[in-house]
Design an enzyme around this catalytic site. Structure first.
Site, PDB file in Angstrom:
ATOM      1  N   CYS A 123      -3.643   8.087   3.618  1.00  0.00           N
ATOM      2  CA  CYS A 123      -3.339   7.577   2.283  1.00  0.00           C
ATOM      3  C   CYS A 123      -4.549   7.724   1.361  1.00  0.00           C
ATOM      4  O   CYS A 123      -4.414   7.753   0.147  1.00  0.00           O
ATOM      5  CB  CYS A 123      -2.912   6.129   2.378  1.00  0.00           C
ATOM      6  SG  CYS A 123      -4.007   5.155   3.411  1.00  0.00           S
ATOM      7  N   GLU A 142       0.881  -1.162   0.000  1.00  0.00           N
ATOM      8  CA  GLU A 142       0.000   0.000   0.000  1.00  0.00           C
ATOM      9  C   GLU A 142       0.919   1.213   0.000  1.00  0.00           C
ATOM     10  O   GLU A 142       1.563   1.489   1.010  1.00  0.00           O
ATOM     11  CB  GLU A 142      -0.871   0.039   1.269  1.00  0.00           C
ATOM     12  CG  GLU A 142      -1.657  -1.232   1.558  1.00  0.00           C
ATOM     13  CD  GLU A 142      -2.842  -1.384   0.656  1.00  0.00           C
ATOM     14  OE1 GLU A 142      -3.208  -0.409  -0.018  1.00  0.00           O
ATOM     15  OE2 GLU A 142      -3.401  -2.486   0.601  1.00  0.00           O
TER      16      GLU A 142
END
Ligand code: NAP
Length: 511
Positions: free
Chosen positions: A293, A254
């Site tokens: 994020c 990620e």
């Protein structure tokens, strides 16, 4: 000062060698120290493979789910203490801290319920039985079973609570032991959580490394998994790590993400959907000081609505009070580290060369100490060709408005211009527009959030990763997948195609 210890091979040990200092990013006061080496990683892996894997393997999904429920309960019991640590070490407002800590407990509870639903079994069937022979006697069936390795979890600085829990939940439920490594700068929350969790779990099921990874990954072997959240530069080094390459270790990444939000041409700003759009943009800029994020970095607005959107954002952002979140009235804290502040300032400077100022100047904040950057909005008439906007993630309270003609194909192409994102959002009640947008944008996004008047009142916003939906994205976002309900277990399990006597296959799956 507190010296943080790692929990490896069944005991707490401080390590040795030089030390790193964990700070309060609002005051720059030292909170704790951690040694940067001195651990026996070979023993830790052996402890995980031996005790951890064996004990977890004997438990059914329902029993592992019960363990996860006990972890969620432990968080609830220490909630105030954990929130205080997140405020002090992460620069979180109380709301930011709840997002991290409560989000962790919620994810554990979700997977605890999934465990109860999977029941007293050890394997999961994948799809329906298939006839592969001439008659129904010769069958085929896909099946998931526990991987016999160690899961190493490497997390980013921004979610020390949720990051630990979201990876842990799926892994323990799948039956794999974990070695968790939080980002050093904000490790206090993770450290306290592991102190709470370790006595509730079988020996070897959860180990913790605080401080740099050092030679940790050199000990990876066949069957192991690495789940990483962090920057793309670190991700690149992991992809070519000799032990990961040599043993075909599963690697989930990620990484960076240039998430977009698009205002549909049919939406009036004064409408409920217009309000949702503005609230989502402001929340994503300011919650966790933009260090999410999933935060909206790029905003597409129909050209004739640019001035209205800029005015509305100026008005809302003027109410944000930046400062030390332990003080009353503060609604946005500092960035987590001096490095993050410097990176964000550099990003704003890069953006300033290609865009015009709308709000917040360069993000300067009148504070003598701390890693503060105020909310900044920029704008461009040429969003598609604006390189700094589409090629660099600024991990802070910064967003850029771009004008577009209003067509859905352009909006989808703009999402694609980010070269792969965790999430992007579109706000429209026009189903045809939404259909065209989704068809074009979906291949470039792990999740698409479709804001409309029917869901506006109950929306958590695109910035919230839910345990039931996938978290991860293609391309720049790393190509990984986490969560997504039972899908989240698959990283930690092996899919095997069985072929044989159909009745034997049926009995193997406990049917
Ligand atoms: P980072 O520097 O990549 O660090 C992430 C984690 O990797 C930390 O635990 C770090 O440990 C560890 N690490 C660093 N080098 C390593 C190595 N050679 N081997 C093994 N582990 C290593 O990222 P960050 O500073 O936490 O965040 C920076 C960027 O990550 C952000 O600017 C953002 O772009 C991205 N990010 C993405 C997501 C997402 O979910 N997609 C979430 C958060 C952040 P130490 O702390 O001990 O160095």
């Amino acid at each position: 000062m507190q010296l943080l210890a790692s929990y490896l091979s069944g005991s707490w040990s401080a390590g040795s060698g030089s030390k790193a200092t964990l700070l309060n990013p609002s005051t720059e006061a030292a909170l704790a120290e951690v040694h940067t080496g001195g651990h026996d990683f070979a023993a830790a892996f052996a402890h995980a493979r031996g005790a951890g894997g064996t004990e977890l393997g004997q438990l059914t999904f329902a029993q592992r789910g019960a363990l996860l429920a006990s972890l969620a309960k432990a968080i609830h019991g220490a909630r105030e203490e954990l929130l205080a640590l997140a405020i002090a070490n992460g620069g979180n407002t109380r709301g930011d801290a709840k997002f991290d800590i409560d989000g962790g407990a919620l994810t554990l509870s979700y997977y605890a319920e999934l465990g109860a639903r999977l029941g007293n079994t050890h394997v999961i069937g994948d799809g329906e039985p298939i006839q592969v022979g001439r008659t129904a006697r010769m069958g085929g069936q896909h099946m998931w079973s526990r991987r016999r390795g160690v899961a190493v979890h490497i997390n980013a600085f921004n979610f020390p609570g949720w990051g630990l829990c979201e990876k842990l939940a799926a892994t323990l439920l799948a039956g794999m032991p974990v070695i968790a490594k939080p980002a050093t700068a904000t490790a206090l929350v993770t450290h306290r959580m592991v102190e709470l969790f370790a006595p509730l779990l079988p020996a070897g099921a959860l180990q913790l490394l605080v401080g740099p990874a050092g030679a940790l990954l050199d000990h990876l072997g066949p069957g192991d998994v690495v789940a990483f959240t962090g920057g793309s530069a670190t991700a690149r080094t992991l992809r070519t790590h000799p032990a990961i390459v040599a043993h075909a270790v599963r690697l989930n990444i990620e990484a960076d993400s240039l998430n977009a939000a698009i205002l549909g041409p049919d939406v009036e700003l004064s409408s409920e959907v217009g309000g949702l759009f503005l609230a989502d943009v402001v929340r994503d800029m300011t919650q966790k000081t933009g260090q999410k994020c999933t935060a909206i970095r790029r905003v597409l607005v129909p050209g004739d609505r640019m001035a209205d959107v800029a005015d509305a954002l100026r008005e809302r952002l003027a109410r944000i009070h930046v400062g030390d979140p332990s003080q009353d009235g503060v609604t946005m804290g500092p960035l987590a580290t001096a490095q993050q502040r410097d990176d964000v300032r550099a990003g704003i400077a890069r953006l300033a060369e290609a865009t015009e100022a709308i709000h917040g100047g360069t993000g300067e904040v009148d504070q003598a100490r701390g890693f503060f950057v105020g909310p900044v909005v920029r704008a461009t008439a040429s969003p598609m060709t604006c390189a700094p906007l589409n090629e660099h993630e600024i991990f802070g309270p910064v967003t850029t408005l771009g004008a577009y003609p209003g067509d859905a194909a352009f909006a989808a192409a703009f999402v694609a211009r980010g070269e792969g994102c965790l999430v992007s959002s579109a706000y429209s009640d026009d189903r045809d527009w939404v259909g065209t947008f989704v068809a074009g944008a979906a291949p470039w996004a792990g999740r698409l959030y479709l804001g409309s008047s029917k869901m506006a009142a109950q929306s958590p916003g695109p910035g919230t990763a839910l345990p039931s939906l996938l978290h991860g994205g293609p391309g720049r976002a790393g190509g990984g997948e986490e969560l997504g309900g039972a899908r989240g277990l698959q990283l930690y399990m092996q899919r095997t195609a069985l072929e044989g006597d159909a009745s034997v296959l049926k009995s193997l799956l406990g049917e």
